[in-house]
Design an enzyme around this catalytic site. Structure first.
Site, PDB file in Angstrom:
ATOM      1  N   SER A  27      28.571  43.730  26.532  1.00 31.41           N
ATOM      2  CA  SER A  27      27.688  43.980  27.684  1.00 31.41           C
ATOM      3  C   SER A  27      26.222  43.860  27.271  1.00 31.41           C
ATOM      4  CB  SER A  27      27.918  45.392  28.222  1.00 31.41           C
ATOM      5  OG  SER A  27      29.217  45.510  28.730  1.00 31.41           O
ATOM      6  N   GLY A  99      33.421  37.578  33.853  1.00 32.47           N
ATOM      7  CA  GLY A  99      32.957  38.171  35.105  1.00 32.47           C
ATOM      8  C   GLY A  99      31.534  38.691  34.993  1.00 32.47           C
ATOM      9  N   SER A 172      30.921  50.008  39.739  1.00 40.23           N
ATOM     10  CA  SER A 172      30.835  48.744  39.007  1.00 40.23           C
ATOM     11  C   SER A 172      29.436  48.513  38.461  1.00 40.23           C
ATOM     12  CB  SER A 172      31.213  47.570  39.915  1.00 40.23           C
ATOM     13  OG  SER A 172      30.839  46.357  39.289  1.00 40.23           O
ATOM     14  N   GLN A 174      28.623  45.856  36.963  1.00 40.26           N
ATOM     15  CA  GLN A 174      28.255  44.458  37.219  1.00 40.26           C
ATOM     16  C   GLN A 174      27.562  44.343  38.565  1.00 40.26           C
ATOM     17  OE1 GLN A 174      31.878  42.193  36.791  1.00 40.26           O
ATOM     18  NE2 GLN A 174      31.921  42.435  34.577  1.00 40.26           N
ATOM     19  N   ASP A 325      37.556  49.550  30.418  1.00 43.33           N
ATOM     20  CA  ASP A 325      38.169  48.431  29.694  1.00 43.33           C
ATOM     21  C   ASP A 325      39.217  48.896  28.681  1.00 43.33           C
ATOM     22  OD1 ASP A 325      36.669  46.581  31.050  1.00 43.33           O
ATOM     23  OD2 ASP A 325      35.031  46.592  29.601  1.00 43.33           O
ATOM     24  N   LYS A 352      40.314  43.070  37.121  1.00 45.97           N
ATOM     25  CA  LYS A 352      39.733  42.695  35.818  1.00 45.97           C
ATOM     26  C   LYS A 352      40.185  41.289  35.444  1.00 45.97           C
ATOM     27  CE  LYS A 352      37.393  46.378  35.240  1.00 45.97           C
ATOM     28  NZ  LYS A 352      35.941  46.268  35.355  1.00 45.97           N
ATOM     29  N   ARG A 356      45.273  44.384  35.611  1.00 45.09           N
ATOM     30  CA  ARG A 356      45.682  45.084  34.383  1.00 45.09           C
ATOM     31  C   ARG A 356      46.714  46.175  34.629  1.00 45.09           C
ATOM     32  NH1 ARG A 356      39.943  45.136  31.178  1.00 45.09           N
ATOM     33  NH2 ARG A 356      40.203  43.035  30.328  1.00 45.09           N
TER      34      ARG A 356
HETATM   35  C1  S3P Z   1      30.722  45.226  32.428  1.00 37.84           C
HETATM   36  C2  S3P Z   1      31.139  46.064  33.424  1.00 37.84           C
HETATM   37  C3  S3P Z   1      32.548  46.397  33.680  1.00 37.84           C
HETATM   38  C4  S3P Z   1      33.445  46.017  32.508  1.00 37.84           C
HETATM   39  C5  S3P Z   1      33.126  44.669  31.961  1.00 37.84           C
HETATM   40  C6  S3P Z   1      31.678  44.605  31.489  1.00 37.84           C
HETATM   41  C7  S3P Z   1      29.281  44.956  32.262  1.00 37.84           C
HETATM   42  O1  S3P Z   1      32.978  45.681  34.825  1.00 37.84           O
HETATM   43  O2  S3P Z   1      34.806  46.076  32.910  1.00 37.84           O
HETATM   44  O3  S3P Z   1      33.977  44.360  30.877  1.00 37.84           O
HETATM   45  O4  S3P Z   1      28.876  44.431  31.217  1.00 37.84           O
HETATM   46  O5  S3P Z   1      28.523  45.290  33.185  1.00 37.84           O
HETATM   47  P1  S3P Z   1      32.791  46.269  36.320  1.00 37.84           P
HETATM   48  O6  S3P Z   1      31.371  46.350  36.631  1.00 37.84           O
HETATM   49  O7  S3P Z   1      33.507  45.280  37.199  1.00 37.84           O
HETATM   50  O8  S3P Z   1      33.473  47.610  36.276  1.00 37.84           O
END
Ligand code: S3P
Length: 445
Positions: A27, A99, A172, A174, A325, A352, A356
């Protein structure tokens, strides 16, 4: 199984010993390239994760005008174009399996007056993008997506992006980050309300680059996060801590295998990421954290793990975002623990790199473990010791599925085969080398 699938098999192992350096946090690595590209000047990054996901992010920002290079000493530099300065990419951007790359880049593009097409691999093309196209559309970006708001998609960024106040419909990081990154180039203040705290690397790194970001804790335990648009982002040096999510695999392996003791220095200990460590300790795992310190704006520490007898517990649902995760590998630990382990409030696991929940349940059953599944929960019935193993596990392009079940094969009675270990390259390319260096038996199948 696709033509390029790489089956792998793991065999009963014991006495894992040694010190390993876990690669950089995924991240934080993504964000270092993204914010470095938006800053003015040269950002130097030490400890960048060189996995396929992060390399997809780097390729995308190169295509938009940033200069991103690796140097002989292993460090990386990013020469940024300045906020608002990204160029339109000439070709389709392929985000591979990532993602985080796709969703955060869409946030950044939403506030740049450019058009682009994004795609990804078979797993990413199935994942929902509506969660980011909705708020970014409100801010003025236009999207044309494949049915179900999936990739490939076309985005036209807004000429003058509008600041918004947005309450996240799901926990989330993200989505939070996509909206904050779009707001970065808006005139005025953009606020994201998260009712459950999620990883805060974007907020921390924005501060590090000179951005103005205010985080107000709310009574319900969540946060109200406000970014002030159009700051001058200045290049800043970064040290990426070792990824706590990657450390989870050798950690569970050492807990479950007999006579093991491993050390993993410099692991990221940001409290929005450490839910698994708390959970494993509650299960009776000897996970010792020492030398806690701050490095590059993030808390880190050195971890020692020893073989332990685990017992099943109820994992509180509010802990889910801080270990989202880690559920696949926790499910493997739970299979060997004494009694049942309940994991609830985990609906996000369905979207995911694979679904999962179903993938883990199928993998456990293929190896003789009793497990129950609901829409947003899973209960694993641990045996307190032996499980048959011997199964073939389908991984659905999901690195964490592959690594989790290779760990299972180190302790089950019969070896476990994963149908495709190639996605491990996305997040932890040296997984197998590190594990075999500790004494684990993992081979191509
Ligand atoms: C991440 C946020 C998480 C995580 C992903 C990395 C990030 O996803 O599962 O591996 O770097 O912001 P979500 O925001 O969909 O929960």
């Amino acid at each position: 199984m696709s033509n390029s699938a790489r089956p792998m098999k793991s065999f009963k192992s014991s006495g894992l010993k040694g010190e390993i350096t876990i690669p950089g946090d995924k991240s934080i690595s993504h964000r270092s390239i993204m914010l470095g590209s938006l800053a003015v000047g040269r950002t130097t990054v030490k400890g960048l994760l060189e996995g396929e996901d992060v390399l997809s992010t780097a390729a995308a920002f190169r295509a938009m005008g940033a200069t991103i290079e690796k140097h002989q000493d292993g460090s990386w530099t990013v020469d940024g174009v300045g906020l608002g300065g990204l160029q339109e990419p000439e070709d389709v951007l392929d985000m591979g399996n990532s993602g985080t790359s796709a969703r955060l880049i869409l946030g950044i593009m939403a506030s740049h007056n450019i058009s682009a097409c994004l795609t990804g691999d078979g797993s990413l093309r199935k994942r929902p993008m509506k969660r980011v196209t909705d708020p970014l559309g409100t801010m003025g970006a236009e999207f044309h997506c494949r049915s179900g708001e999936r990739l490939p998609l076309y985005i036209k960024g807004a000429q003058d992006v509008l600041p918004i106040e947005y309450e996240l419909p799901m926990a989330s990081a993200q989505v939070k980050s996509a909206v904050l990154l779009a707001g970065l180039n808006a005139r005025g203040k953009t606020t994201v309300i998260e009712n459950k705290p999620t990883r805060d690397h974007t907020e921390r790194m924005l501060t590090h680059f000179g951005g103005e970001i205010a985080v107000e804790p709310m009574e319900n335990g969540g946060n109200r996060i406000t970014v002030t648009g159009q700051p001058e982002l200045t290049a800043a040096d970064l040290i990426v801590p070792s990824d706590p999510s990657s450390s989870a695999f050798p950690m569970v392996a050492a807990l479950l295998t007999e006579g093991s003791e491993i050390q993993m220095p410099n692991i990221g200990l940001n409290e929005t990421r450490t839910g698994l460590f708390t959970t494993l300790r509650e299960m009776g795992g000897e996970v010792i954290i020492e030398n806690e310190r701050i490095a590059g704006g993030e808390p880190v520490g050195d971890i020692t793990v020893r073989s332990s007898n685990l017992k099943g517990i109820v994992v509180p649902p509010e802990r889910a975002p801080s270990m989202i995760d880690e559920y696949p590998v926790l499910a493997v630990a739970a299979a060997f623990a004494e009694g049942k382990t309940e994991m609830r409030g985990v609906e996000e696991l369905r979207v995911k790199e694979s679904d999962r929940l179903s993938a883990v349940v199928a993998g456990l059953r293929a190896n003789g473990v009793e497990v129950e599944e609901g829409e947003d929960w899973m209960v694993v019935h641990g045996t307190g010791g032996k499980i048959p193993g011997g199964g073939m596990v389908e991984c659905f392009h999901d690195h964490r599925m592959a690594m989790s079940f290779l760990i299972m094969g180190l302790v089950s009675e019969q070896p476990v085969t994963v149908e495709d270990g190639s996605p491990i390259e996305t997040s932890f390319p040296i997984f197998r080398d590190l594990m075999t260096g500790l004494g684990a038996k993992i081979e191509d199948a």
